[in-house]
Write a protein that holds these residues in place. Structure first.
Motif, PDB file in Angstrom:
ATOM      1  N   LYS A   1       0.356  55.346 121.486  1.00 60.57           N
ATOM      2  CA  LYS A   1      -0.950  54.978 120.916  1.00 60.57           C
ATOM      3  C   LYS A   1      -1.554  56.194 120.228  1.00 60.57           C
ATOM      4  CE  LYS A   1      -1.583  51.745 124.678  1.00 60.57           C
ATOM      5  NZ  LYS A   1      -2.269  51.476 125.929  1.00 60.57           N
ATOM      6  N   PRO A   2      -2.321  55.971 119.165  1.00 60.39           N
ATOM      7  CA  PRO A   2      -2.900  57.111 118.444  1.00 60.39           C
ATOM      8  C   PRO A   2      -3.979  57.814 119.263  1.00 60.39           C
ATOM      9  CG  PRO A   2      -3.767  55.057 117.580  1.00 60.39           C
ATOM     10  CD  PRO A   2      -2.682  54.687 118.565  1.00 60.39           C
TER      11      PRO A   2
ATOM     12  N   GLU B   1       0.429  61.073 122.014  1.00 62.47           N
ATOM     13  CA  GLU B   1       0.831  59.890 121.250  1.00 62.47           C
ATOM     14  C   GLU B   1       2.277  59.507 121.544  1.00 62.47           C
ATOM     15  OE1 GLU B   1      -0.237  59.753 117.121  1.00 62.47           O
ATOM     16  OE2 GLU B   1      -2.073  60.899 117.484  1.00 62.47           O
TER      17      GLU B   1
END
Length: 83
Positions: free
Chosen positions: A50-51, A45
């Motif tokens: 981004k997750p 991440e």
């Protein structure tokens, strides 16, 4: 496309996750953390911004995979990188 990476917190899994996220896919990591640490997932991440949610458990256990599907589904593809 949402991809479940079994073994996703390992060396190859994290590199695959970064490539998939950079290509615009969603990624869910599944790992029992027997040969890695959950910090590896958090670094994915950090690198991509981004997750990449981490499901901790054994990909060989149906209940773990079903839980990943119900919590993070729908899953479009599975990449099995767990040893």
């Amino acid at each position: 496309m949402r991809v479940l990476l079994a073994g996703g917190a390992g060396y190859i899994g994290t590199h695959t996750a970064v490539a998939l996220l950079d290509a615009g896919h969603d990624v869910v990591l599944l790992d029992d953390l027997s040969s890695t640490h959950e910090v590896a997932a958090s670094r994915v991440e950090q690198i991509t911004g981004k997750p990449a949610p981490l499901v901790i458990g054994d990909a060989a256990h149906d209940a773990v995979v079903e839980a990943a599907f119900s919590e993070h589904g729908p899953i479009d593809a599975i990449v099995h990188l767990a040893a």
